[in-house]
Structures are given as C-alpha cells and as structure tokens.
Design a protein around this motif. Sequence first.
Motif: not given
Length: 114
Positions: A21-48
């Motif tokens: 929404a509001g990003r008519e110039d975007a070519t794609a959307a990438v959504v990462c579904l995660c959880a704050a309690w998930c250590g793997t997600c926390r480790d992945f976030q900087p790379g995301f």
Amino acid sequence: MPDLPATHPEALRALLARTLAGREDATAAVVCLCAAWCGTCRDFQPGFERAASAHPQAVFRWLDIEDEAHALGDLDIETFPTLVIGGADGVPRFAGPVPPQPGQIARLLQALGL
C-alpha cells in the motif's frame, strides 16, 4: 506454497496488499513472519535488513506474528522464519519457511523474476 494453509490464499493476498500500500513504485513485497521469542528470527533480522537495503525496489516488512497478529488474518505460522514474497500485483509467488540465511532472499527474488 509450502507451510502455509493453501486454503487461505486471500489472507496471503491481503498481507501483500497491505505491505505494498502506497508504494506504487515497488516491484515486489518481501514479508518475514517471525516472533520476538525466536532466537533464529533474531539472528536472521540483520541479514533481512541488509537484503532490504540491497533491494530498494522491493518493500520489505518484518512482521512479528504476536505483535501484529491482526495482519495475519487466517494464516497460522508454525515455522520461523517464514517468508511471503509477492510481485507488485500482490500475487503471492512464494510462501514458506527458509533457512535463516540472508542470501536466500536474493536467490528467491532472482528465481521468481522479481
């Protein structure tokens, strides 16, 4: 689309539409579904976040499934991190868990032609 209920494609489309929404110039959307309690997600976030910087034409969204449960609709996520990727048209092209390696995002975008 692995790991996500195939019976809820409308929930995937709605999630992508809200992300784009509001990003008519975007070519794609990438959504990462995660959880704050998930250590793997926390480790992945900087790379995301680095992947987001490397792909400014796409809209990236880090979505904590507990803090933003309303955004998931009927989706039930069991494996983290899970990515949902769609084109500018909001059509889901990928939805499923990925190894927590930021390079996966670039490979997926390239493989999907996004």
